[in-house]
Design a protein around this motif. Structure first.
Motif, PDB file in Angstrom:
ATOM      1  N   ASN A 121       3.254   3.469   3.693  1.00  0.00           N
ATOM      2  CA  ASN A 121       2.672   3.433   5.351  1.00  0.00           C
ATOM      3  C   ASN A 121       3.867   2.742   6.226  1.00  0.00           C
ATOM      4  O   ASN A 121       4.874   3.341   5.887  1.00  0.00           O
ATOM      5  CB  ASN A 121       1.352   2.732   5.593  1.00  0.00           C
ATOM      6  N   ASP A 122       3.544   1.717   6.775  1.00  0.00           N
ATOM      7  CA  ASP A 122       4.634   0.913   7.402  1.00  0.00           C
ATOM      8  C   ASP A 122       5.521   0.013   6.710  1.00  0.00           C
ATOM      9  O   ASP A 122       6.030  -1.047   7.441  1.00  0.00           O
ATOM     10  CB  ASP A 122       4.145   0.444   8.646  1.00  0.00           C
ATOM     11  N   VAL A 123       5.343  -0.118   5.292  1.00  0.00           N
ATOM     12  CA  VAL A 123       5.845  -1.037   4.680  1.00  0.00           C
ATOM     13  C   VAL A 123       6.933  -0.565   3.704  1.00  0.00           C
ATOM     14  O   VAL A 123       6.773   0.324   3.055  1.00  0.00           O
ATOM     15  CB  VAL A 123       4.877  -2.012   3.870  1.00  0.00           C
ATOM     16  N   VAL A 124       8.015  -1.216   3.463  1.00  0.00           N
ATOM     17  CA  VAL A 124       8.927  -0.885   2.457  1.00  0.00           C
ATOM     18  C   VAL A 124       8.783  -1.906   1.350  1.00  0.00           C
ATOM     19  O   VAL A 124       8.446  -3.179   1.597  1.00  0.00           O
ATOM     20  CB  VAL A 124      10.471  -0.872   2.910  1.00  0.00           C
ATOM     21  N   ILE A 125       8.743  -1.345   0.148  1.00  0.00           N
ATOM     22  CA  ILE A 125       8.574  -2.155  -1.124  1.00  0.00           C
ATOM     23  C   ILE A 125       9.588  -2.287  -2.059  1.00  0.00           C
ATOM     24  O   ILE A 125      10.154  -1.004  -2.466  1.00  0.00           O
ATOM     25  CB  ILE A 125       7.336  -1.646  -2.137  1.00  0.00           C
ATOM     26  N   CYS A 126      10.502  -3.423  -2.107  1.00  0.00           N
ATOM     27  CA  CYS A 126      11.668  -3.500  -2.928  1.00  0.00           C
ATOM     28  C   CYS A 126      11.249  -4.047  -4.085  1.00  0.00           C
ATOM     29  O   CYS A 126      10.407  -4.944  -4.154  1.00  0.00           O
ATOM     30  CB  CYS A 126      12.704  -4.710  -2.044  1.00  0.00           C
ATOM     31  N   TYR A 127      11.954  -3.467  -5.136  1.00  0.00           N
ATOM     32  CA  TYR A 127      11.607  -3.886  -6.567  1.00  0.00           C
ATOM     33  C   TYR A 127      12.998  -4.681  -7.173  1.00  0.00           C
ATOM     34  O   TYR A 127      14.275  -4.032  -6.991  1.00  0.00           O
ATOM     35  CB  TYR A 127      11.430  -2.485  -7.466  1.00  0.00           C
ATOM     36  N   LEU A 128      12.698  -5.745  -7.506  1.00  0.00           N
ATOM     37  CA  LEU A 128      13.810  -6.639  -8.273  1.00  0.00           C
ATOM     38  C   LEU A 128      13.158  -6.979  -9.703  1.00  0.00           C
ATOM     39  O   LEU A 128      12.070  -7.159 -10.021  1.00  0.00           O
ATOM     40  CB  LEU A 128      13.942  -7.625  -7.463  1.00  0.00           C
ATOM     41  N   GLU A 129      14.215  -7.451 -10.769  1.00  0.00           N
ATOM     42  CA  GLU A 129      13.656  -7.838 -12.069  1.00  0.00           C
ATOM     43  C   GLU A 129      14.865  -8.942 -12.556  1.00  0.00           C
ATOM     44  O   GLU A 129      16.122  -8.584 -12.305  1.00  0.00           O
ATOM     45  CB  GLU A 129      13.792  -6.637 -13.111  1.00  0.00           C
ATOM     46  N   ILE A 130      14.377  -9.796 -13.023  1.00  0.00           N
ATOM     47  CA  ILE A 130      14.878 -10.899 -13.778  1.00  0.00           C
ATOM     48  C   ILE A 130      14.542 -10.675 -15.067  1.00  0.00           C
ATOM     49  O   ILE A 130      13.497 -11.002 -15.749  1.00  0.00           O
ATOM     50  CB  ILE A 130      14.568 -12.413 -13.301  1.00  0.00           C
TER      51      ILE A 130
END
Length: 172
Positions: free
Chosen positions: A110-119
């Motif tokens: 929708n109106d959100v960007v979801i950023c994916y990170l990983e340690i």
């Protein structure tokens, strides 16, 4: 001398302006970041949800990049600059030492960007403390709040981070 009808016609736009200024919706400046320890992967998996329009504005003001996120004309360098921005504003430390993370990408909801990170390669039993510094968008919006939820084993800790208080600490 002004008649009542003329006065009413002149005051109507002013009254409408005042009414609308009090009834207009106030914009929220908030991001939500979830940091979850995956025992199967021995990794902290991180998702950060940010309003698309806020991130678009940030990329333009900070880097001069017209990202046009979530549109057919999205800039090919948008991901590169989103990652660059995250690396300067989102920092995780274990026992006082900065921990590198991988920027895996993003998607839109929708109106959100979801950023994916990983340690990756986290030996949780060897870590005593963890701190999360999240200054995402606080350099652009004074009202920005960054909610951070951390889950590991059967524990959960949440922080609301703002410009003046941008770091949350916890014992693991």
């Amino acid at each position: 001398m002004m008649t009542f009808k003329k006065a009413r016609i002149m005051l109507l736009p002013l009254a409408m302006l005042l009414f609308l200024s009090f009834s207009s919706a106030h914009k929220f400046y908030v991001s939500v970041t979830n940091i979850v320890y995956s025992e199967d992967d021995s990794a902290f998996q991180i998702t950060s949800r940010i309003f698309i329009d806020d991130l678009d504005k940030l990329l333009l003001e900070r880097y001069g990049v017209e990202a046009k996120l979530a549109t057919p004309k999205e800039s090919k360098i948008a991901d590169e600059y989103i990652e660059k921005y995250f690396r300067s504003k989102f920092v995780v430390q274990f026992d006082g030492k900065v921990v590198p993370y991988n920027f895996l990408g993003k998607r839109y909801d929708n109106d959100v960007v979801i950023c994916y990170l990983e340690i990756p390669n986290v030996k949780l039993s060897e870590i005593k403390s963890m701190s999360v510094q999240n200054e995402v968008l606080t350099d652009l919006f004074d009202e920005q709040q960054n909610v951070v939820h951390v889950k590991w084993k059967n524990n959960k800790k949440s922080f609301v981070l703002i410009r003046e208080n941008n770091k949350g600490m916890l014992n693991l």
